[in-house]
Design a protein around this motif. Structure first.
Motif, PDB file in Angstrom:
ATOM      1  N   MET A   1       0.711  -1.157   0.045  1.00 33.49           N
ATOM      2  CA  MET A   1       0.071  -0.018  -0.113  1.00 33.49           C
ATOM      3  C   MET A   1       0.829   1.315  -0.031  1.00 33.49           C
ATOM      4  SD  MET A   1      -2.165   2.288   0.748  1.00 33.49           S
ATOM      5  CE  MET A   1      -1.407   2.788   2.312  1.00 33.49           C
TER       6      MET A   1
ATOM      7  N   PHE B   1      -1.196   2.842 -12.542  1.00 32.40           N
ATOM      8  CA  PHE B   1      -1.530   1.675 -11.341  1.00 32.40           C
ATOM      9  C   PHE B   1      -2.743   0.688 -11.767  1.00 32.40           C
ATOM     10  CE2 PHE B   1       1.216   4.755  -9.127  1.00 32.40           C
ATOM     11  CZ  PHE B   1       2.332   4.071  -8.895  1.00 32.40           C
ATOM     12  N   ALA B   2      -3.559   1.215 -12.129  1.00 28.79           N
ATOM     13  CA  ALA B   2      -4.992   0.462 -12.420  1.00 28.79           C
ATOM     14  C   ALA B   2      -4.517  -0.591 -13.427  1.00 28.79           C
ATOM     15  CB  ALA B   2      -6.045   1.357 -12.822  1.00 28.79           C
TER      16      ALA B   2
ATOM     17  N   GLN C   1      -1.816  -1.881 -13.837  1.00 28.48           N
ATOM     18  CA  GLN C   1      -0.927  -2.880 -13.556  1.00 28.48           C
ATOM     19  C   GLN C   1      -1.831  -3.732 -12.540  1.00 28.48           C
ATOM     20  OE1 GLN C   1       2.384  -1.093 -11.411  1.00 28.48           O
ATOM     21  NE2 GLN C   1       2.808   0.073 -13.426  1.00 28.48           N
TER      22      GLN C   1
ATOM     23  N   TYR D   1      -3.774  -2.808  -9.833  1.00 29.93           N
ATOM     24  CA  TYR D   1      -3.826  -2.217  -8.434  1.00 29.93           C
ATOM     25  C   TYR D   1      -5.102  -1.570  -8.237  1.00 29.93           C
ATOM     26  CZ  TYR D   1       1.017  -3.080  -7.910  1.00 29.93           C
ATOM     27  OH  TYR D   1       2.321  -3.626  -7.660  1.00 29.93           O
ATOM     28  N   ARG D   2      -5.942  -1.665  -7.101  1.00 33.43           N
ATOM     29  CA  ARG D   2      -6.941  -0.786  -6.826  1.00 33.43           C
ATOM     30  C   ARG D   2      -6.540   0.643  -6.474  1.00 33.43           C
ATOM     31  NH1 ARG D   2      -8.870  -4.432  -2.369  1.00 33.43           N
ATOM     32  NH2 ARG D   2      -6.560  -4.383  -2.035  1.00 33.43           N
ATOM     33  N   VAL D   3      -7.059   1.617  -6.994  1.00 33.86           N
ATOM     34  CA  VAL D   3      -6.374   2.946  -6.870  1.00 33.86           C
ATOM     35  C   VAL D   3      -7.688   3.901  -6.334  1.00 33.86           C
ATOM     36  CG1 VAL D   3      -5.379   4.770  -7.975  1.00 33.86           C
ATOM     37  CG2 VAL D   3      -4.860   2.262  -8.529  1.00 33.86           C
TER      38      VAL D   3
ATOM     39  N   THR E   1     -11.675   0.069 -11.248  1.00 33.95           N
ATOM     40  CA  THR E   1     -10.593   0.050 -10.168  1.00 33.95           C
ATOM     41  C   THR E   1     -10.169   1.267  -9.592  1.00 33.95           C
ATOM     42  OG1 THR E   1      -8.925  -0.568 -11.639  1.00 33.95           O
ATOM     43  CG2 THR E   1     -10.206  -2.452 -10.497  1.00 33.95           C
TER      44      THR E   1
ATOM     45  N   ASN F   1      -7.772  -0.271  -0.914  1.00 39.96           N
ATOM     46  CA  ASN F   1      -6.889   0.095  -2.155  1.00 39.96           C
ATOM     47  C   ASN F   1      -5.555  -0.027  -2.058  1.00 39.96           C
ATOM     48  OD1 ASN F   1      -9.102   1.790  -3.901  1.00 39.96           O
ATOM     49  ND2 ASN F   1      -9.239   2.147  -1.807  1.00 39.96           N
ATOM     50  N   ASP F   2      -4.647  -0.148  -3.164  1.00 42.41           N
ATOM     51  CA  ASP F   2      -3.278  -0.733  -3.132  1.00 42.41           C
ATOM     52  C   ASP F   2      -2.591   0.730  -3.213  1.00 42.41           C
ATOM     53  OD1 ASP F   2      -3.881  -3.435  -3.255  1.00 42.41           O
ATOM     54  OD2 ASP F   2      -4.813  -3.067  -5.032  1.00 42.41           O
ATOM     55  N   VAL F   3      -3.067   1.728  -3.979  1.00 43.41           N
ATOM     56  CA  VAL F   3      -2.598   2.848  -3.941  1.00 43.41           C
ATOM     57  C   VAL F   3      -3.505   4.136  -3.820  1.00 43.41           C
ATOM     58  CG1 VAL F   3      -1.387   4.550  -5.756  1.00 43.41           C
ATOM     59  CG2 VAL F   3      -0.915   1.993  -6.041  1.00 43.41           C
TER      60      VAL F   3
ATOM     61  N   SER G   1       7.199   3.741  -7.621  1.00 48.79           N
ATOM     62  CA  SER G   1       7.451   2.497  -7.101  1.00 48.79           C
ATOM     63  C   SER G   1       8.695   2.060  -6.609  1.00 48.79           C
ATOM     64  CB  SER G   1       6.538   1.382  -8.062  1.00 48.79           C
ATOM     65  OG  SER G   1       5.481   1.587  -8.485  1.00 48.79           O
TER      66      SER G   1
END
Ligand SMILES: Nc1ncnc2c1ncn2[C@@H]1O[C@H](COP(=O)(O)OP(=O)(O)O)[C@@H](O)[C@H]1O
Ligand SMILES: [Mg+2]
Length: 225
Positions: A1, A26-27, A29, A31-33, A56, A78-80, A214
């Motif tokens: 995160m 990021f989406a 890739q 990830y949930r943003v 996402t 979320n991841d980001v 990142s």
């Protein structure tokens, strides 16, 4: 995160655009943003309301009373988390910086933007984040004319170097693809390549930027471990 803030005390230097570019990357890739739109103009809220945005990516509005709660909520699922702020050095900006792993400070190649970016770096260095240290940060050149670097640009870059200010290796060039993010209300990967010029070049800059950020966050975490 990871929590990433786009911060500058100046309007119009590319904060919201960069937030949208990074959200798209990021989406893509997987990830949930979450983008937290802490600018009272709510441009990013309106961008997402169009319905052309990957599911996402979600956007929430916040102000100084709700930012801390919104960041905490965003971190849960979320991841980001990207925080987009108004172009000023107000309390919301300080709060966002204090909750960030990374602060990108967009600056166009102009003396005024460089002056403001240097001030913003000073603010970041004065605000400890959750780990008790200033967030990893870098000035990000945006709207850089394509082609040869002008003498003025090189002089500004040297000014930052001499001041010991970290600068991101990746730049976002001046491209109509970036402007189209707002007019088409979507992400770079969904822009129509037959209508918008140089989308592929913008996508590769966006991808490189997401990777650079990142890597910087991971690098700082490994150093701390
Ligand atoms: N790399 C870029 N190339 C071309 N236009 C850009 C670029 N970045 C931003 N812009 C344009 O500049 C204006 C201000 O950008 P914006 O992201 O809204 O700045 P901020 O959020 O810092 O106020 C917008 O019209 C946007 O489309
Ligand atoms: Mg903005």
């Amino acid at each position: 995160m990871a929590v990433i803030t786009l911060a500058s005390s100046k309007g119009g230097c590319g904060k919201s655009t960069t937030a949208i570019v990074l959200a798209g990357q990021f989406a893509e890739q997987g990830y949930r943003v979450r983008i937290i739109d802490a600018d009272p103009k709510r441009r990013v809220v309106r961008w997402a309301a169009s319905g052309m945005v990957p599911e996402t990516i979600t956007v929430k509005a916040a102000d100084h009373t709700s930012l801390a709660t919104e960041v905490r909520n965003a971190e849960l699922d979320n991841d980001v988390v990207l925080i987009d702020v108004e172009g000023s050095a107000n309390m919301v900006v300080s709060m966002a910086i204090g909750r960030s792993h990374y602060v990108a400070i967009p600056a166009n190649p102009s003396a005024a933007d460089v002056e403001d970016a240097i001030q913003m770096v000073g603010l970041v260095n004065d605000i400890p984040n959750n780990a008790g240290k200033p967030a990893v940060h870098a000035v990000l050149w945006t709207r850089v004319p394509t082609g040869f670097r002008s003498r003025e640009f090189n002089a500004l870059a040297k000014q930052l170097e001499e001041a010991g200010i970290p600068v991101c290796d990746v730049v976002l060039s001046e491209r109509s693809a970036y402007k189209s993010l707002i007019s088409y209300s979507t992400t770079l990967d969904r822009l129509p390549t037959d209508e918008v010029p140089s989308v592929d070049k913008a996508r590769s800059e966006g991808r490189a930027l997401a990777e650079a950020i990142s890597a910087a966050i991971l690098g700082a975490q490994e150093k701390a471990a």
